[in-house]
Design an enzyme around this catalytic site. Structure first.
Site, mmCIF file in Angstrom:
data_model
loop_
_atom_site.group_PDB
_atom_site.id
_atom_site.type_symbol
_atom_site.label_atom_id
_atom_site.label_comp_id
_atom_site.label_asym_id
_atom_site.label_seq_id
_atom_site.Cartn_x
_atom_site.Cartn_y
_atom_site.Cartn_z
ATOM 1 N N ASP A 1 -4.332 -9.635 -8.577
ATOM 2 C CA ASP A 1 -4.696 -8.651 -9.614
ATOM 3 C C ASP A 1 -3.552 -7.835 -10.217
ATOM 4 O OD1 ASP A 1 -4.467 -7.436 -7.112
ATOM 5 O OD2 ASP A 1 -6.398 -6.447 -7.131
ATOM 6 N N GLU B 1 -12.293 0.311 -9.488
ATOM 7 C CA GLU B 1 -11.905 -0.578 -10.590
ATOM 8 C C GLU B 1 -12.917 -0.596 -11.732
ATOM 9 O OE1 GLU B 1 -11.441 -1.249 -7.452
ATOM 10 O OE2 GLU B 1 -9.334 -1.831 -7.259
ATOM 11 N N GLU C 1 -18.412 -6.265 -2.371
ATOM 12 C CA GLU C 1 -17.039 -6.764 -2.287
ATOM 13 C C GLU C 1 -16.902 -8.159 -2.879
ATOM 14 O OE1 GLU C 1 -14.863 -4.616 -2.273
ATOM 15 O OE2 GLU C 1 -13.678 -4.974 -0.485
ATOM 16 N N GLU D 1 0.834 -1.208 0.000
ATOM 17 C CA GLU D 1 0.000 0.000 0.000
ATOM 18 C C GLU D 1 0.865 1.254 0.000
ATOM 19 O OE1 GLU D 1 -3.027 -0.075 -0.588
ATOM 20 O OE2 GLU D 1 -3.865 -1.953 0.144
ATOM 21 N N THR E 1 -1.271 1.123 -10.766
ATOM 22 C CA THR E 1 -2.482 0.466 -10.266
ATOM 23 C C THR E 1 -3.305 1.402 -9.391
ATOM 24 O OG1 THR E 1 -3.320 -1.567 -9.288
ATOM 25 C CG2 THR E 1 -1.430 -0.553 -8.187
HETATM 26 C C1 DMJ Z 1 -6.346 0.441 -5.056
HETATM 27 O O1 DMJ Z 1 -5.617 0.831 -3.940
HETATM 28 C C2 DMJ Z 1 -5.469 -0.125 -6.108
HETATM 29 O O2 DMJ Z 1 -6.138 -0.061 -7.302
HETATM 30 C C3 DMJ Z 1 -5.039 -1.538 -5.816
HETATM 31 O O3 DMJ Z 1 -4.331 -2.126 -6.870
HETATM 32 C C4 DMJ Z 1 -6.167 -2.431 -5.437
HETATM 33 N N1 DMJ Z 1 -7.371 -1.747 -5.327
HETATM 34 C C5 DMJ Z 1 -7.423 -0.524 -4.611
HETATM 35 C C6 DMJ Z 1 -8.777 0.102 -4.752
HETATM 36 O O4 DMJ Z 1 -9.793 -0.798 -4.788
#
Ligand code: DMJ
Length: 934
Positions: free
Chosen positions: A294, A406, A388, A147, A492
């Protein structure tokens, strides 16, 4: 720094290569422009309407960002219900979710480049100054490496990328001297100790001040990490190396990726969800494209685009081939086992996989992207947001929705790819739903339960980093953005990194591992970045024709369990195996099938029936496998039906000024009093009862008469409180928890039980609020005196009549719409046991299954559907007897499979022992997945 060149892609400024490798960097650049003429299908959207929607996004961003800055900054996040900052350690712990919070003003950093995309350059300049002035990266806090990388390092680098762009333009940021980059470098060095493992995979957490493994660090004992956690570093780390010239970051990120690649399951070419960072063994062997994996896939493809290193594309293509072979079951994407990829590991999907259609666009594989996106959109239309997790028959599995971006991301990329105005309408719906259901006076609140519309006191930083960017870009024309978005790639977390980094500081040697890649036939590359300018103008109805058959997929779906079972044999005319939900104990044919599967029915003395499976007694290994699956389904079914007997959560909605129905609190139901699911909601002003505990006749009946009485929990039975307020003339009651700090964010739903006697005399509705939610009402009384609430089974549409003028007109429009979409037949709730001796309650029920739990499952009562005409069944399996052997067999089987890449999964007949081993493995994985945090 030179701006020449660029990564691999189809963009105009990008050098092109062989046709199959023309992969778009942002998808914005290999694909048709959104403004292209659309001749059929969804009606085109006028420029005015797009501008109106773009302005609405700007207003929404201001509402979210403004409230964060005013009420939460410098805290990491805004708590939009209590309108204050979330400071780690000062709020009840939410477990892993809190690991994103490092006391480094997370939301501000995550919002930096959004400000520039949204054309708020002045605000960006102010925000950068605040980051430089206020943010400390040296806090004694344990944070998630993943994160911190994607949100903070990515946020600083995105901010730096756009700061230098602005500086070059000559108007803004003229004072800027790479200060954000220096902070990013400082943070990069802080993260490096996490990589001190023999595998090169990083520890999942690090103490910002003390690193890992030192006693003061309070971290470093972890053994496992998720694949995405270890595999989502390369973009930020490589950018850091290339911006600064310090190669170490890119080297470390590459090493972690190399290790993951080495560890892929060699037959299926899939990776598991979690891996041991010391041994490299897969800990969770289920594999999908959502939670836990993912962005590993995302980063392989994007690393190729940004860094121009073919090995990343080859890896991605190898994995993608496996994903399309095993996980993709259009329109679904279902997790499978890495060793048995023909076997589904779950019967539900998680919301994180909604990014995948966007990635498929980047890859150039548009058809399945359209299909999955359409399926997801229909789930959203049913529940207003993507829960979720949701089942293969589109019921809610986990009801939360933390405003994840997303789906908006994929919508944006699909619009860029197809130019189909349908996707603009999708975006419009997302905006309407956010304003209608998530907007609260102090920001936007996550949905605690999409079924009830209740809120959580949470606004995650990714909401600002990603959601507003993608929504704004969806409606924007090129000239609405002050720079060319196609010169950048999205991380991401939607942070922007410039493509020119591909030719800067390229000193990292590329490992030549070409021989390791699976030989892929040409068809693999059919999926690679087709030129949509050729594809779509030839057939403007292309996207619509793909969506059309899926239009009713959610509404018309029948429950589907494990769907890819013995596909081969179905096709050849064999009967599909008996499903638990179809089983009738009076059907002789079913009993015969049971016998074949080695399942015996034991009639117990008390009239119940017990199911026991002895795989060894099955007619064949395939029958044994069917039997094991049948037992697993039966256990899942029982557990689900058990949950359904529990009461669902209720909602307390504050409807008076200035809330106007926007704040919805999760409330626990009562087993007595008016059933809100069967009756109209109860609306009234609130009044505190005296005595506040409601344990004796009220001394202020005139105050509660005709109102909803507030009573404190404790000292007598809930039913007794209810009787006292009812006698005083109250039309409803809210019991507020006396345990200070308790919150529905951290505690499972609480259900108030009766007093063991007849409670039919209690006619008014009673709901329970934890202390934090209760104090939102108590604070409102203190501030506004007159507070009106609505008690219901789900939040009702916001009340347009009570709106004041300061709301945006577009929102008022949306308020006038009906809330017919807040519907769900699903009933999955948690119950919590009550500890007070004086108040009876229900016990919590096992939510997940483990090998040990199969015994517990033996004591539950399945639904009528299964038990009819018999009262109850018991379900047992004998898996406990073969654990050691299972493990040996499992290892053996894995070794064999690993060394034999030619195993044909669809046709292989497994020995019974190996099936038993898998059964254990499946249950274990199931249990872990259930516990897993997304
Ligand atoms: C985000 O922090 C990023 O996209 C991460 O890759 C996974 N998803 C969260 C938001 O849902």
């Amino acid at each position: 720094m030179s701006k020449a060149g660029g990564g691999r892609g189809c963009g105009s400024s990008v050098p092109q290569r062989a046709p199959w490798s023309l992969v778009a960097a942002t998808a914005a650049f290999c694909l048709v422009s959104a403004t292209s003429v659309w001749t059929a299908g969804a009606a085109p959207m006028s420029r005015e309407e797009r501008q109106k929607l773009g302005n609405q996004v700007l207003e929404m961003f201001d509402h979210a960002y403004g409230n964060y800055m005013e009420h939460a900054y410098p805290a990491d996040e805004l708590m939009p219900l209590t309108c204050r900052g979330r400071v780690r350690g000062q709020e009840p712990s939410r477990g892993d979710v809190d690991d994103a919070l490092g006391k480094f003003s997370l939301t501000l950093i995550d919002s930096l480049d959004t400000l520039v995309v949204l054309n708020k350059t002045k605000e960006f300049e102010d925000a950068v100054r605040k980051v430089l002035r206020d943010v400390n990266l040296d806090n004694d806090v344990v944070v998630s490496v993943f994160e911190t990388n994607i949100r903070v390092l990515g946020g600083l680098l995105g901010g730096h990328s756009l700061a230098i762009m602005l500086k070059e333009k000559g108007e803004y940021m003229q004072w800027y001297n790479d200060e954000l980059l220096q902070m990013a470098k400082q943070l990069g060095y802080k993260l490096l100790p996490a990589f001190n493992t023999t595998s090169g995979l990083p520890y999942p957490r690090i103490n910002l001040k003390f690193g890992v493994r030192k006693p003061e660090a309070r971290t470093g004992t972890e053994t496992d990490t998720c694949t995405a956690c270890a595999g989502t570093l390369i973009l930020e780390f490589a950018a850091l190396s290339r911006f600064t010239g310090a190669t170490i970051f890119e080297e470390y990120a590459r090493k972690a990726l190399d290790f993951l690649w080495e560890k892929r399951q060699r037959s299926s070419n899939l990776v598991g969800v979690t891996i041991n960072i010391h041994t490299g063994d897969w800990v969770r062997k289920d594999s999908g494209v959502g939670a836990g994996i993912d962005s590993y896939y995302e980063y392989l493809l994007k690393a190729y685009v940004l860094l121009g290193d073919d090995s990343f594309l080859e890896r991605f293509n190898t994995h993608y081939d496996a994903i399309m072979r095993y996980i993709s079951q259009p329109p679904l994407l279902l997790d499978v086992h890495i060793h048995k990829p023909m076997l589904n590991a779950r019967t539900w999907m998680d919301a994180l996989l909604a990014f995948f259609p966007g990635l498929q666009v980047l890859k150039g594989d548009i058809r399945p992207a359209i299909e999955t996106h359409e399926m997801l959109y229909q789930v959203i239309k049913k529940h207003n947001f993507l829960p979720e997790a949701f089942t293969t028959d589109f019921r809610v599995h986990w009801a939360q929705h933390p405003l994840r971006p997303e789906f908006a991301e994929s919508t944006y990329f699909l619009y860029k790819a197809t130019g189909d105005p349908y996707y603009l309408e999708v975006g419009k719906t997302l905006i309407e739903n956010l304003n209608k259901y998530a907007r609260v006076p102090c920001g936007f609140a996550a949905m605690k339960d999409v079924r009830t519309g209740s809120h959580e006191d949470r606004m995650d930083s990714f909401f600002l980093a990603e959601m507003f960017k993608y929504l704004y870009l969806l409606f924007a024309d090129k000239e609405d953005i002050i720079f060319d978005i196609e010169d950048y790639i999205f991380t991401t977390e939607a942070h922007l990194l410039p493509l020119w980094l591909s030719t800067t500081n390229q000193s990292i040697s590329k490992k030549n591992t070409t021989s390791e890649y699976t030989e892929l036939d040409d068809s693999n590359f059919d999926w690679s970045c087709p030129n949509t300018q050729i594809l779509f103008p030839n057939d403007p109805l292309y996207a619509q024709s793909i969506r059309e058959p899926l239009k009713n997929v959610v509404d018309k779906s029948c429950p589907r369990g494990i769907i890819r079972v013995r596909e081969e044999s179905f096709r050849s005319g064999a009967k599909p195996p008996l499903r638990a939900r179809d089983f009738m104990a009076t059907n002789p044919e079913h009993l015969e099938i049971l016998k074949k599967m080695g399942v015996s029915l034991i009639h117990l003395k008390d009239g119940r029936v017990q199911l026991v499976q002895h795989a060894i007694q099955a007619a064949s290994s395939i029958d044994a496998e069917d039997g094991l699956r049948f037992m697993q389904e039966m256990i899942e079914l029982s557990s689900q039906q058990q949950k359904e007997q529990q009461l669902p959560p209720r909602a307390v909605q504050i409807v008076s000024h200035p809330f106007f129905g926007r704040v919805v609190l999760t409330a626990g139901p009562a087993q007595f009093g008016l059933d809100l699911s069967k009756h109209k909601e109860t609306r009234g002003f609130v009044a505190s009862s005296k005595p506040y505990n409601g344990c004796s006749e009220l001394t202020n009946p005139e105050a509660v008469m005709g109102k909803i009485a507030l009573i404190q929990r404790g000292q007598c039975m809930f039913a007794e409180k209810a009787r006292h307020i009812q006698n005083a003339g109250a039309i409803g009651g809210i019991v507020i928890d006396d345990n200070e700090g308790s919150s529905s964010d951290t505690a499972p739903l609480f259900q108030m039980a009766g007093d063991g006697k007849d409670t039919d005399d209690i006619k008014i509705p009673m709901l329970f609020l934890f202390s934090k939610e209760g104090s939102i009402i108590l604070d409102a009384i203190r501030e506004y005196e007159e507070v009106e609430v609505l008690l219901s089974d789900k939040a009702k549409d916001r009340d347009p009549e009570m709106e004041n003028e300061d709301q945006p007109s577009s929102e008022n429009d949306s308020l006038n719409q009906s809330a017919e979409q807040i519907t769900s037949s699903s009933q999955e709730v948690d119950l919590v046991d009550q500890k007070s001796p004086e108040e009876s309650s229900l016990n919590s029920q096992p939510e997940s299954l483990s090998p040990a739990d199969t015994d517990k499952a033996a004591s539950v009562s399945p639904s009528e559907q299964i038990s009819n005409p018999m009262e109850n069944h018991e379900i047992t399996s004998l898996d406990g007897e073969c654990t050691d052997l299972d493990n040996q067999l499992q290892e053996q089987s894995e070794t064999e499979e690993d060394s034999n890449p030619n195993v044909s999964w669809g046709k292989k007949v497994q020995p019974i022992d190996s099936i038993l081993a898998d059964w254990n493995e499946d249950i274990e994985a199931f249990e872990m997945m259930e516990k897993d945090e997304l």
